[in-house]
Design a protein around this motif. Structure first.
Motif, PDB file in Angstrom:
ATOM      1  N   GLY A   6       0.805  -1.216   0.000  1.00  9.50           N
ATOM      2  CA  GLY A   6       0.000   0.000   0.000  1.00  9.50           C
ATOM      3  C   GLY A   6       0.840   1.269   0.000  1.00  9.50           C
ATOM      4  N   ARG A   7       0.333   2.274  -0.648  1.00 12.11           N
ATOM      5  CA  ARG A   7       1.001   3.575  -0.675  1.00 12.11           C
ATOM      6  C   ARG A   7      -0.062   4.648  -0.528  1.00 12.11           C
ATOM      7  N   VAL A   8       0.286   5.746   0.099  1.00  7.76           N
ATOM      8  CA  VAL A   8      -0.654   6.845   0.304  1.00  7.76           C
ATOM      9  C   VAL A   8      -0.266   8.001  -0.608  1.00  7.76           C
ATOM     10  N   ARG A   9      -1.294   8.582  -1.227  1.00  7.38           N
ATOM     11  CA  ARG A   9      -1.104   9.755  -2.075  1.00  7.38           C
ATOM     12  C   ARG A   9      -2.091  10.824  -1.613  1.00  7.38           C
ATOM     13  N   ALA A  10      -1.674  12.108  -1.636  1.00  9.50           N
ATOM     14  CA  ALA A  10      -2.551  13.193  -1.205  1.00  9.50           C
ATOM     15  C   ALA A  10      -2.153  14.468  -1.925  1.00  9.50           C
ATOM     16  N   TRP A  11      -3.120  15.405  -2.034  1.00  8.21           N
ATOM     17  CA  TRP A  11      -2.875  16.640  -2.772  1.00  8.21           C
ATOM     18  C   TRP A  11      -3.939  17.679  -2.411  1.00  8.21           C
ATOM     19  N   PHE A  12      -3.653  18.913  -2.790  1.00  2.00           N
ATOM     20  CA  PHE A  12      -4.661  19.978  -2.741  1.00  2.00           C
ATOM     21  C   PHE A  12      -5.401  19.907  -4.069  1.00  2.00           C
ATOM     22  N   PRO A  13      -6.735  19.758  -4.035  1.00  2.00           N
ATOM     23  CA  PRO A  13      -7.464  19.476  -5.285  1.00  2.00           C
ATOM     24  C   PRO A  13      -7.531  20.647  -6.267  1.00  2.00           C
ATOM     25  N   SER A  14      -7.335  21.878  -5.806  1.00  2.00           N
ATOM     26  CA  SER A  14      -7.424  23.004  -6.744  1.00  2.00           C
ATOM     27  C   SER A  14      -6.444  24.099  -6.334  1.00  2.00           C
ATOM     28  N   GLY A  15      -6.009  24.854  -7.313  1.00  7.84           N
ATOM     29  CA  GLY A  15      -5.067  25.924  -7.061  1.00  7.84           C
ATOM     30  C   GLY A  15      -5.257  27.050  -8.051  1.00  7.84           C
ATOM     31  N   PRO A  16      -4.366  27.998  -8.060  1.00  8.36           N
ATOM     32  CA  PRO A  16      -4.480  29.126  -9.004  1.00  8.36           C
ATOM     33  C   PRO A  16      -4.355  28.658 -10.448  1.00  8.36           C
TER      34      PRO A  16
ATOM     35  N   PHE B 254      -2.396  29.791   1.288  1.00 11.12           N
ATOM     36  CA  PHE B 254      -3.749  30.119   1.704  1.00 11.12           C
ATOM     37  C   PHE B 254      -3.728  31.378   2.555  1.00 11.12           C
ATOM     38  N   ALA B 255      -4.801  32.123   2.476  1.00  9.80           N
ATOM     39  CA  ALA B 255      -4.969  33.263   3.385  1.00  9.80           C
ATOM     40  C   ALA B 255      -5.321  32.739   4.770  1.00  9.80           C
ATOM     41  N   TYR B 256      -4.870  33.432   5.776  1.00  3.58           N
ATOM     42  CA  TYR B 256      -5.176  33.031   7.147  1.00  3.58           C
ATOM     43  C   TYR B 256      -6.695  32.998   7.354  1.00  3.58           C
ATOM     44  N   GLY B 257      -7.178  31.915   7.989  1.00  2.00           N
ATOM     45  CA  GLY B 257      -8.605  31.761   8.248  1.00  2.00           C
ATOM     46  C   GLY B 257      -9.306  30.879   7.242  1.00  2.00           C
ATOM     47  N   VAL B 258      -8.629  30.526   6.147  1.00  2.00           N
ATOM     48  CA  VAL B 258      -9.199  29.615   5.150  1.00  2.00           C
ATOM     49  C   VAL B 258      -8.897  28.170   5.569  1.00  2.00           C
ATOM     50  N   ARG B 259      -9.842  27.276   5.384  1.00  2.00           N
ATOM     51  CA  ARG B 259      -9.642  25.865   5.746  1.00  2.00           C
ATOM     52  C   ARG B 259      -9.182  25.083   4.517  1.00  2.00           C
ATOM     53  N   PRO B 260      -7.924  24.721   4.432  1.00  2.00           N
ATOM     54  CA  PRO B 260      -7.452  23.956   3.279  1.00  2.00           C
ATOM     55  C   PRO B 260      -8.132  22.586   3.188  1.00  2.00           C
ATOM     56  N   LEU B 261      -8.409  22.153   1.981  1.00  2.00           N
ATOM     57  CA  LEU B 261      -8.990  20.839   1.719  1.00  2.00           C
ATOM     58  C   LEU B 261      -7.934  19.945   1.081  1.00  2.00           C
ATOM     59  N   ILE B 262      -7.796  18.762   1.630  1.00  2.00           N
ATOM     60  CA  ILE B 262      -6.840  17.786   1.096  1.00  2.00           C
ATOM     61  C   ILE B 262      -7.613  16.536   0.686  1.00  2.00           C
ATOM     62  N   ARG B 263      -7.332  16.030  -0.484  1.00  2.00           N
ATOM     63  CA  ARG B 263      -7.893  14.756  -0.940  1.00  2.00           C
ATOM     64  C   ARG B 263      -6.759  13.780  -1.217  1.00  2.00           C
ATOM     65  N   GLY B 264      -7.114  12.509  -1.235  1.00  2.35           N
ATOM     66  CA  GLY B 264      -6.086  11.513  -1.497  1.00  2.35           C
ATOM     67  C   GLY B 264      -6.652  10.116  -1.559  1.00  2.35           C
ATOM     68  N   TYR B 265      -5.759   9.141  -1.487  1.00  6.00           N
ATOM     69  CA  TYR B 265      -6.180   7.746  -1.517  1.00  6.00           C
ATOM     70  C   TYR B 265      -5.059   6.876  -0.959  1.00  6.00           C
ATOM     71  N   VAL B 266      -5.424   5.652  -0.617  1.00  4.60           N
ATOM     72  CA  VAL B 266      -4.453   4.602  -0.314  1.00  4.60           C
ATOM     73  C   VAL B 266      -4.724   3.476  -1.293  1.00  4.60           C
ATOM     74  N   VAL B 267      -3.719   3.114  -2.068  1.00  8.40           N
ATOM     75  CA  VAL B 267      -3.884   2.093  -3.112  1.00  8.40           C
ATOM     76  C   VAL B 267      -2.722   1.111  -3.053  1.00  8.40           C
ATOM     77  N   ASP B 268      -2.915  -0.022  -3.696  1.00  6.67           N
ATOM     78  CA  ASP B 268      -1.818  -0.972  -3.833  1.00  6.67           C
ATOM     79  C   ASP B 268      -0.991  -0.606  -5.066  1.00  6.67           C
ATOM     80  N   ARG B 269      -0.008  -1.428  -5.390  1.00  8.34           N
ATOM     81  CA  ARG B 269       0.886  -1.090  -6.502  1.00  8.34           C
ATOM     82  C   ARG B 269       0.193  -1.164  -7.851  1.00  8.34           C
ATOM     83  N   LYS B 270      -0.962  -1.832  -7.889  1.00  6.52           N
ATOM     84  CA  LYS B 270      -1.717  -1.894  -9.135  1.00  6.52           C
ATOM     85  C   LYS B 270      -2.737  -0.762  -9.227  1.00  6.52           C
ATOM     86  N   GLY B 271      -2.734   0.110  -8.203  1.00  8.84           N
ATOM     87  CA  GLY B 271      -3.643   1.246  -8.219  1.00  8.84           C
ATOM     88  C   GLY B 271      -5.032   0.939  -7.705  1.00  8.84           C
ATOM     89  N   LYS B 272      -5.235  -0.222  -7.135  1.00 11.36           N
ATOM     90  CA  LYS B 272      -6.552  -0.583  -6.601  1.00 11.36           C
ATOM     91  C   LYS B 272      -6.670  -0.082  -5.169  1.00 11.36           C
TER      92      LYS B 272
END
Length: 461
Positions: free
Chosen positions: A331-341, A352-370
């Protein structure tokens, strides 16, 4: 790579066979009680044996000093004089066997015709009668020599034992001897059967070991018969630790001989135990998940399960489907900020500006991407001064291994690490790091206490 190879080999074997391990009967439901001499020959007491004697008969107990239990009749004792040692089985036990090392003086020859010596089992099943185990009745000329051979009587089911020396039965009879008649018991070993296993209540997991690495379980227990002997921890069916539940009497009389159920007290162990704890640290185990079972055992080896689990645990629940153990180690974990400028996505760093709540998305998959479903991910925050803090442990992947993490708005500039462990507890097997730059008033914002070399801001007076 070496760690991962070791984990994989042990992980696959253990996870595939995980089940509650049946409690093994280390003994046959019996325990032995030694008097006068223990299994090593060292002097011990005479627990469980009680004396009785009439005026011209006597008993003595020299066991603790290395001597015997003895019965004797005075020279010329009158009829009806009796000396005896009696052993009664403790509550909820039965006598299953007797072994005696005994010698006699005054039984040889044709004189002293009125003396008799007998060993009886009392309350013998199924009818509760008395059963004669050994006797020498001079009146009927049954024995002409002194007795010295060991007495071994297995296969009993009795409530008590009595070793008795008697001068006739009639008041006008006598035992006309020039010297006392003596029976000496150099060692007595009574085997007691205890058919009732302990009861367990109040089981509580004090620490599941996920953070500390140590599984700790608390419990209460009670027992009828020989009492609560020890708590036993088994890993994959093998005993790895034992913890005594009683005092010095509740201990194996000879730890070196392989028989753990030998005692010097008739009822050696306590009837109850409250708030006892057993623990095991994952670092003491070989790599991989294991079946861990904690049991309570009584003095006769009867055992009752307290708690059973997989430890360390596989970090996935499969979403209701079976988990292929090999996938977890890959298993491997991947994560990112879903949108940017400018429409950019999957960013590893963002401002980010102070007071903004950053959103992080990601996944945990095996080496085959499942995706690996039901995997827990730990989130650490690393501030500018290098301080690393575990902020969240309950982040769990959902369908297709996806995860979402919404960061607090009260945030300064820092690094956020999302880590995955194939086993919990266990080493980190996958990690991703994201950078967050927080801007306040047009400048990079870092709290004073989080600056390099900075000190915690003092409270306002």
């Amino acid at each position: 790579m070496l760690l991962r190879s070791l984990l994989r080999a042990a992980f696959v074997a253990a996870l595939a066979t995980f089940a509650l391990v049946p409690a093994a009967m280390a003994a046959d439901g019996t325990y032995s009680v030694y008097a006068c001499k223990g299994p090593t020959g060292a002097p011990v007491g005479s627990s469980g044996w009680a004396p009785a004697a009439s005026p011209q008969a006597h008993t003595s107990d020299a066991c603790s000093g290395g001597g015997p239990l003895a019965l004797s009749l005075d020279a010329g004792a009158g009829g009806g004089q009796v000396a005896k040692w009696t052993f009664q089985a403790p509550s909820a036990t039965r006598i299953a066997g007797l072994n005696l090392l005994r010698t006699t003086q005054g039984l040889a020859g044709t004189s002293n015709t009125n003396v008799s010596y007998v060993v009886n089992a009392l309350g013998v099943a199924p009818d509760g009668n008395t059963k004669e185990l050994e006797s020498c009745e001079k009146k009927n000329d049954k024995c002409q020599t002194e007795l010295s051979a060991p007495v071994s009587k297995p296969g009993l089911d009795a409530a008590g034992l009595v070793v008795q020396l008697t001068c006739a039965t009639g008041l006008l009879d006598s035992c006309p001897t020039a010297a006392p008649t003596v029976v000496s018991l150099g060692q007595a070993v009574v085997t007691l059967r205890d058919a009732t296993a302990p009861s367990v209540s109040g089981t509580k997991v004090i620490d599941d070991g996920d953070k500390s690495g140590t599984l700790r379980v608390r419990f209460d227990a009670a027992d009828q018969g020989g009492g609560l002997y020890r708590a036993v921890t088994r890993v994959d069916g093998k005993v790895v630790a034992t913890q005594g539940l009683g005092d010095a009497n509740c201990a194996d009389a000879d730890p070196a001989d392989g028989d753990a159920y030998q005692f010097v007290s008739a009822q050696p162990c306590p009837a109850s135990a409250t708030g006892r704890e057993s623990s095991i640290n994952y670092k003491s185990l070989t790599a991989g998940p294991h079946t861990v079972q904690i049991e309570v055992e009584d003095a006769a080896g009867n055992s009752t399960a307290v708690y059973a689990t997989q430890f360390p645990r596989a970090n996935a629940d499969g979403g209701g489907t079976a988990v292929d153990p090999k996938r977890l180690l890959q298993g491997r974990v991947r994560a990112w900020f879903p949108s940017g400028p400018k429409g950019k996505t999957h960013l590893r760093s963002r401002t980010f500006a102070y007071g903004v709540r950053p959103l992080i998305r990601g996944y945990v998959v095996d080496r085959k991407g499942k995706g690996i479903v039901g995997a827990r991910v730990d989130v650490y925050h690393v501030t500018r001064n290098g301080k690393r803090t575990l902020v969240k442990t309950g982040l769990k992947t959902r369908g297709k291994g996806l995860l979402t993490y919404i960061v607090s708005k009260r945030l300064d500039t820092r690094r956020i690490e999302l880590t995955y462990r194939a086993l919990r507890p266990g080493p980190i097997t996958g990690k991703v790091s994201l950078s967050v730059r927080v801007v306040k008033g047009g400048k990079t914002f870092v709290l004073p206490e989080n600056r390099k070399g900075g000190k915690k801001k003092s409270a306002r007076k």
